[in-house]
Design a protein around this motif. Structure first.
Motif, mmCIF file in Angstrom:
data_model
loop_
_atom_site.group_PDB
_atom_site.id
_atom_site.type_symbol
_atom_site.label_atom_id
_atom_site.label_comp_id
_atom_site.label_asym_id
_atom_site.label_seq_id
_atom_site.Cartn_x
_atom_site.Cartn_y
_atom_site.Cartn_z
ATOM 1 N N PRO A 30 0.403 -1.011 -0.345
ATOM 2 C CA PRO A 30 0.026 -0.605 0.385
ATOM 3 C C PRO A 30 1.330 1.301 0.106
ATOM 4 O O PRO A 30 1.566 1.581 0.877
ATOM 5 N N GLY A 31 0.672 2.505 -0.751
ATOM 6 C CA GLY A 31 1.579 3.303 -1.122
ATOM 7 C C GLY A 31 2.234 3.788 -2.390
ATOM 8 O O GLY A 31 3.391 4.148 -2.474
ATOM 9 N N GLN A 32 2.307 2.294 -2.639
ATOM 10 C CA GLN A 32 4.048 2.487 -3.878
ATOM 11 C C GLN A 32 3.798 1.944 -4.695
ATOM 12 O O GLN A 32 1.953 1.403 -4.998
ATOM 13 N N GLY A 48 -3.206 -2.756 -7.476
ATOM 14 C CA GLY A 48 -3.990 -3.787 -6.272
ATOM 15 C C GLY A 48 -3.457 -3.281 -5.125
ATOM 16 O O GLY A 48 -2.160 -3.282 -4.882
ATOM 17 N N ASN A 49 -4.475 -3.742 -4.273
ATOM 18 C CA ASN A 49 -4.386 -3.122 -2.680
ATOM 19 C C ASN A 49 -3.629 -2.023 -2.183
ATOM 20 O O ASN A 49 -2.729 -2.271 -1.411
ATOM 21 N N GLY A 50 -3.609 -0.867 -3.140
ATOM 22 C CA GLY A 50 -3.002 0.649 -2.469
ATOM 23 C C GLY A 50 -2.015 -0.197 -2.772
ATOM 24 O O GLY A 50 -1.586 1.592 -3.084
ATOM 25 N N ALA A 51 -2.344 -0.561 -4.173
ATOM 26 C CA ALA A 51 -0.648 -0.133 -4.748
ATOM 27 C C ALA A 51 -0.001 0.310 -6.412
ATOM 28 O O ALA A 51 -1.505 -0.622 -6.764
ATOM 29 N N THR A 52 -0.044 0.575 -7.315
ATOM 30 C CA THR A 52 0.064 0.630 -8.148
ATOM 31 C C THR A 52 1.407 0.926 -9.213
ATOM 32 O O THR A 52 2.647 0.628 -8.975
#
Length: 252
Positions: A30-32, A48-52
């Motif tokens: 998350p946040g990455q 996904g799950n807060g990551a791009t």
């Protein structure tokens, strides 16, 4: 993802397979925001799950256009949004395992372009475009013990990694004098069970005297898995003293 989750930007080369793929998968937290630069795309790398994740398909044997694209893309970003911004130069290639007197000129040029020229060009673009960004700025160059220990029939690869070590030392001196200068390190990852190792142990022993030693490493189970090596490298990257030593070995 909670609104206060710190945002991190990482650019990673050679992310489509082996240790690079393992690093990419472990970075997707998350946040990455992860930008992967490789010759091939990998369907396993998805947001996904807060990551791009973005995948840029480029051949790093012609890195100048890639560096130009990276610099322009970074200049379009809002640098204040990132708690950290990191370039990981992981891509590399092994030239034909043969004495230099028998080497093919094009093969040597390819190995040096991917292993040394591309990391230098990408590092230059990264540092120039992020100059003045307030967050933590880091460059991790994935080196090799063979940049510090010569091996017969391997002049191209050894020279590329030795050059990577030394240009990292130069960049460390440059950045030390700058406000919020980048932390840089050329880090040897140990002996890893990758396609490159398979190439070493499968080489012609008549032209590569160390072939048997690499075969023995594999047979005796002394190779680190790509996933374990990736964990060690990323743990080193996360250390508070990252960059204190511009040339280091993950094994200490």
């Amino acid at each position: 993802m909670p609104k206060n989750t710190p945002q991190h930007l990482t650019i990673l080369t050679g992310a489509s397979r082996g240790m690079g793929l393992a690093m990419a998968e472990q970075l997707l937290q998350p946040g990455q925001h992860l930008v992967c630069i490789s010759r091939q795309l990998n369907p396993r790398l998805v947001s996904g799950n807060g990551a791009t994740v973005e995948q840029w398909q480029h051949d790093l044997s012609d890195a100048a256009p890639v560096a130009t694209r990276l610099g322009a893309w970074l200049q379009q970003q809002d640098g204040t949004q990132w708690a950290s911004t990191t370039l990981i130069n992981n891509a590399g290639t092994l030239a034909q395992l043969t004495p230099l007197r028998d080497a093919d000129a094009a093969d040597l040029a390819h190995a040096l372009r991917v292993g040394l020229e591309a990391p230098m060009q990408l590092t230059a673009a990264f540092l120039g475009a992020t100059r003045g960004w307030p967050g933590l700025r880091r460059v991790l160059n994935i080196s090799s013990g063979l940049g510090r220990r010569a091996m017969a029939a391997s002049a191209g690869y050894c020279a590329a990694k030795a050059g990577m070590d030394h240009f990292t030392r130069c960049v460390a001196l440059d950045e030390a004098s700058q406000p919020n200068g980048a932390k840089v390190c050329s880090l040897a990852p140990g002996i890893i069970d990758t396609d490159m190792q398979a190439q070493l142990r499968g080489a012609d022993a008549s032209s590569f005297a160390d072939q048997g030693a690499f075969a023995q490493l594999h047979e005796s189970g002394q190779l680190t898995s790509p996933a374990d090596a990736a964990r060690r490298l990323l743990a080193y990257l996360a250390r508070a003293d990252f960059g204190k030593e511009p040339v280091a070995d993950v094994r200490g």
